[in-house]
Design a protein around this motif. Structure first.
Motif, PDB file in Angstrom:
ATOM      1  N   HIS A  49     -15.933   2.906  39.603  1.00  0.00           N
ATOM      2  CA  HIS A  49     -16.974   3.905  39.849  1.00  0.00           C
ATOM      3  C   HIS A  49     -16.549   4.980  40.851  1.00  0.00           C
ATOM      4  CE1 HIS A  49     -17.217   1.085  43.086  1.00  0.00           C
ATOM      5  NE2 HIS A  49     -18.182   1.739  43.711  1.00  0.00           N
ATOM      6  N   ARG A  50     -15.305   4.948  41.315  1.00  0.00           N
ATOM      7  CA  ARG A  50     -14.866   5.910  42.323  1.00  0.00           C
ATOM      8  C   ARG A  50     -13.715   6.793  41.844  1.00  0.00           C
ATOM      9  NH1 ARG A  50     -14.929   1.572  47.321  1.00  0.00           N
ATOM     10  NH2 ARG A  50     -17.204   1.385  47.489  1.00  0.00           N
ATOM     11  N   ASN A  51     -13.549   6.907  40.549  1.00  0.00           N
ATOM     12  CA  ASN A  51     -12.430   7.698  40.033  1.00  0.00           C
ATOM     13  C   ASN A  51     -12.777   9.152  39.776  1.00  0.00           C
ATOM     14  OD1 ASN A  51      -9.878   5.986  39.445  1.00  0.00           O
ATOM     15  ND2 ASN A  51     -11.582   4.650  38.886  1.00  0.00           N
ATOM     16  N   HIS A  52     -14.013   9.548  40.008  1.00  0.00           N
ATOM     17  CA  HIS A  52     -14.414  10.939  39.766  1.00  0.00           C
ATOM     18  C   HIS A  52     -14.561  11.736  41.064  1.00  0.00           C
ATOM     19  CE1 HIS A  52     -18.131   8.849  40.664  1.00  0.00           C
ATOM     20  NE2 HIS A  52     -18.741  10.001  40.854  1.00  0.00           N
ATOM     21  N   TYR A  53     -14.202  11.148  42.196  1.00  0.00           N
ATOM     22  CA  TYR A  53     -14.336  11.846  43.476  1.00  0.00           C
ATOM     23  C   TYR A  53     -13.155  12.772  43.758  1.00  0.00           C
ATOM     24  CZ  TYR A  53     -18.194   8.777  44.924  1.00  0.00           C
ATOM     25  OH  TYR A  53     -19.397   8.118  45.027  1.00  0.00           O
ATOM     26  N   GLY A  54     -11.978  12.385  43.312  1.00  0.00           N
ATOM     27  CA  GLY A  54     -10.766  13.082  43.735  1.00  0.00           C
ATOM     28  C   GLY A  54     -10.251  12.489  45.040  1.00  0.00           C
ATOM     29  N   ARG A  55      -9.009  12.763  45.372  1.00  0.00           N
ATOM     30  CA  ARG A  55      -8.437  12.242  46.616  1.00  0.00           C
ATOM     31  C   ARG A  55      -9.119  12.879  47.818  1.00  0.00           C
ATOM     32  NH1 ARG A  55      -1.843  11.636  46.037  1.00  0.00           N
ATOM     33  NH2 ARG A  55      -1.850   9.370  45.756  1.00  0.00           N
ATOM     34  N   ALA A  76     -18.902  14.341  53.729  1.00  0.00           N
ATOM     35  CA  ALA A  76     -20.220  13.730  53.491  1.00  0.00           C
ATOM     36  C   ALA A  76     -20.957  14.392  52.341  1.00  0.00           C
ATOM     37  CB  ALA A  76     -21.056  13.796  54.766  1.00  0.00           C
ATOM     38  N   ASP A  77     -20.940  15.724  52.282  1.00  0.00           N
ATOM     39  CA  ASP A  77     -21.685  16.424  51.227  1.00  0.00           C
ATOM     40  C   ASP A  77     -21.088  16.151  49.855  1.00  0.00           C
ATOM     41  OD1 ASP A  77     -23.358  17.448  53.148  1.00  0.00           O
ATOM     42  OD2 ASP A  77     -22.389  19.423  53.239  1.00  0.00           O
ATOM     43  N   LEU A  78     -19.772  16.209  49.761  1.00  0.00           N
ATOM     44  CA  LEU A  78     -19.118  15.965  48.472  1.00  0.00           C
ATOM     45  C   LEU A  78     -19.367  14.537  48.013  1.00  0.00           C
ATOM     46  CD1 LEU A  78     -15.656  17.102  47.273  1.00  0.00           C
ATOM     47  CD2 LEU A  78     -16.253  14.688  47.123  1.00  0.00           C
ATOM     48  N   ILE A  79     -19.268  13.588  48.924  1.00  0.00           N
ATOM     49  CA  ILE A  79     -19.491  12.189  48.565  1.00  0.00           C
ATOM     50  C   ILE A  79     -20.917  12.003  48.050  1.00  0.00           C
ATOM     51  CG2 ILE A  79     -19.701   9.861  49.514  1.00  0.00           C
ATOM     52  CD1 ILE A  79     -17.309  10.560  51.336  1.00  0.00           C
ATOM     53  N   ALA A  80     -21.881  12.624  48.726  1.00  0.00           N
ATOM     54  CA  ALA A  80     -23.277  12.511  48.279  1.00  0.00           C
ATOM     55  C   ALA A  80     -23.457  13.115  46.890  1.00  0.00           C
ATOM     56  CB  ALA A  80     -24.192  13.200  49.286  1.00  0.00           C
ATOM     57  N   GLU A  81     -22.802  14.229  46.647  1.00  0.00           N
ATOM     58  CA  GLU A  81     -22.900  14.886  45.341  1.00  0.00           C
ATOM     59  C   GLU A  81     -22.296  14.021  44.238  1.00  0.00           C
ATOM     60  OE1 GLU A  81     -20.494  18.397  43.058  1.00  0.00           O
ATOM     61  OE2 GLU A  81     -20.924  18.701  45.187  1.00  0.00           O
ATOM     62  N   ARG A  82     -21.106  13.487  44.487  1.00  0.00           N
ATOM     63  CA  ARG A  82     -20.438  12.691  43.451  1.00  0.00           C
ATOM     64  C   ARG A  82     -21.124  11.338  43.253  1.00  0.00           C
ATOM     65  NH1 ARG A  82     -15.319  15.346  42.922  1.00  0.00           N
ATOM     66  NH2 ARG A  82     -15.979  17.527  43.029  1.00  0.00           N
ATOM     67  N   ARG A  83     -21.730  10.816  44.314  1.00  0.00           N
ATOM     68  CA  ARG A  83     -22.434   9.543  44.200  1.00  0.00           C
ATOM     69  C   ARG A  83     -23.664   9.668  43.309  1.00  0.00           C
ATOM     70  NH1 ARG A  83     -23.284   7.725  49.749  1.00  0.00           N
ATOM     71  NH2 ARG A  83     -21.170   6.841  49.668  1.00  0.00           N
ATOM     72  N   ALA A  84     -24.147  10.889  43.125  1.00  0.00           N
ATOM     73  CA  ALA A  84     -25.336  11.115  42.308  1.00  0.00           C
ATOM     74  C   ALA A  84     -25.057  11.000  40.816  1.00  0.00           C
ATOM     75  CB  ALA A  84     -25.928  12.493  42.619  1.00  0.00           C
ATOM     76  N   LEU A  85     -23.783  10.953  40.415  1.00  0.00           N
ATOM     77  CA  LEU A  85     -23.458  10.781  39.002  1.00  0.00           C
ATOM     78  C   LEU A  85     -24.045   9.458  38.510  1.00  0.00           C
ATOM     79  CD1 LEU A  85     -21.655  12.120  36.719  1.00  0.00           C
ATOM     80  CD2 LEU A  85     -19.935  10.401  37.332  1.00  0.00           C
ATOM     81  N   PRO A  86     -24.728   9.440  37.360  1.00  0.00           N
ATOM     82  CA  PRO A  86     -25.269   8.182  36.850  1.00  0.00           C
ATOM     83  C   PRO A  86     -24.206   7.086  36.837  1.00  0.00           C
ATOM     84  CG  PRO A  86     -26.062  10.005  35.529  1.00  0.00           C
ATOM     85  CD  PRO A  86     -25.052  10.582  36.477  1.00  0.00           C
TER      86      PRO A  86
END
Length: 365
Positions: A49-55, A76-86
């Motif tokens: 579930h963590r392969n769409h964040y990027g390095r 923090a902002d990017l992580i929150a945004e990517r965590r919102a992916l279903p």
């Protein structure tokens, strides 16, 4: 369904979910003028579930704990945004990364997901896992679990290098332990770890990015069961084939031990069926057009999981018959492949890469 796969080195037949004798009538015949067939690869460590964040991060770090703290502040902002992916989309991003690299079974080092039991295209090994000594207040390993995965010594700080001692005092340094990383296993801890019967999952590109170094040659010498993992794209360089090529260049393991690290050794230590092309074995196979230790994702021509073709080169699509229309074409970087997945799954499964309809196939060939 019966499928015959013919390569210059071997014919392999599939009947349902298992391999069969390559004789008789077949619904699908796939012929390869070049390439070789082998059992599907086993990836011993990923976080699907963590392969769409990027390095993320500004390495090197003294340990993974410092990295985790830093990215939670810095990104923090990017992580929150990517965590919102279903959740299913996030899990499928990791699944397709692995499938495009010829992986048919993966260890997901996180909690078990209901989606793994719901038409998931990749096999996920059901292994007990705990994050790491520094991330849990009470390390609860089920006493009945025959094996468990744990991040160990992911760093060179005093905290990381002391973790073998801690595990020994807790009675957890044993053959049940499948330790991930082991970068900070040094000096006297090397002999204790090796003597314990524990196995090690090596993730060299993740280690080099995060820490600037990887597990030592001394730790990885003959006599230790070594498995290979890609880690997620938060820290890993790409896929399991990228790990294999780097490990091969480093020269710490023989070619045979490297092949077994994604095959027989991994299966034995994870409690999985022995990889085989013999009739009766699970129909998990991959066809490569280059030798395994030199291969990249573009050299993967076919991936079959449980008897179901999941990834196929575009020139094979006409031979897939009725299966072809039920699939779709996905792009993974510059690679385009026909893929088979649940009709309910999203088209956008490998962010930021997308998919194309089968009507565009001619333009892609």
């Amino acid at each position: 369904m019966r499928i015959l796969i013919r390569t210059p080195d071997r014919d392999v037949a599939i009947h349902g979910a298992t391999l069969a004798e390559p004789s008789g009538d077949f619904d699908i015949r796939l012929d390869f003028a070049q390439g070789h067939v082998r059992p599907g690869l086993i990836n011993a460590h990923d976080h699907l579930h963590r392969n769409h964040y990027g390095r993320l991060g500004e390495p090197p770090y003294p340990d993974a704990y410092a990295w985790a703290r830093d990215i939670q502040l810095r990104h923090a902002d990017l992580i929150a945004e990517r965590r919102a992916l279903p959740r299913r989309e996030a899990l499928l991003a990791g699944a397709w990364k692995n499938l495009f690299a010829g992986v048919t079974t993966v260890v997901h080092h996180d909690r078990w997901e209901a989606d793994f039991d719901r038409d998931f295209p990749l096999r996920v090994a059901r292994i007990a896992s705990v994050d790491s000594l520094g991330m849990v207040s009470d390390l609860a390993v089920p006493a009945a679990a025959p094996r468990f995965c744990l991040h160990v010594a992911e760093g060179v700080s005093a905290t990381a290098t002391s973790e073998v001692d801690q595990l020994d005092r807790m009675g957890l340094l044993s053959p049940r332990l499948v330790a991930i990383h082991g970068v900070g296993i040094e000096s006297e801890a090397i002999s204790r770890f090796r003597a314990s019967g524990a196995a090690l999952v090596w993730c060299p590109t993740s280690n080099l990015f995060l820490l600037g170094r990887t597990a030592s040659r001394e730790l990885l010498e003959d006599g230790l069961d070594v498995l290979l993992g890609s880690d997620s794209l938060l820290t890993g360089d790409g896929d399991l084939l990228d790990e294999l090529r780097l490990a091969h260049r480093l020269g710490f393991l023989s070619d045979a031990r490297l092949a077994d690290a994604v095959g027989a050794t991994a299966a034995r230590r994870l409690g999985l069926p022995t990889p085989s092309l013999d009739p009766g074995a699970p129909a998990d196979i991959v066809v490569l057009t280059r030798p395994l230790l030199e291969a990249r994702a573009e050299d993967i021509a076919l991936v079959v999981v449980g008897g179901i073709p999941r990834v196929a080169r575009l020139d094979l699509v006409p031979a897939l018959g009725a299966l072809a229309a039920a699939g779709r074409i996905r792009r993974h970087g510059n690679i385009r492949r026909w893929t088979s997945a649940s009709a309910a799954d999203p088209d956008f499964a490998i962010p930021p890469r997308g998919t194309e309809s089968l009507s565009t196939m001619g333009a892609l060939q």
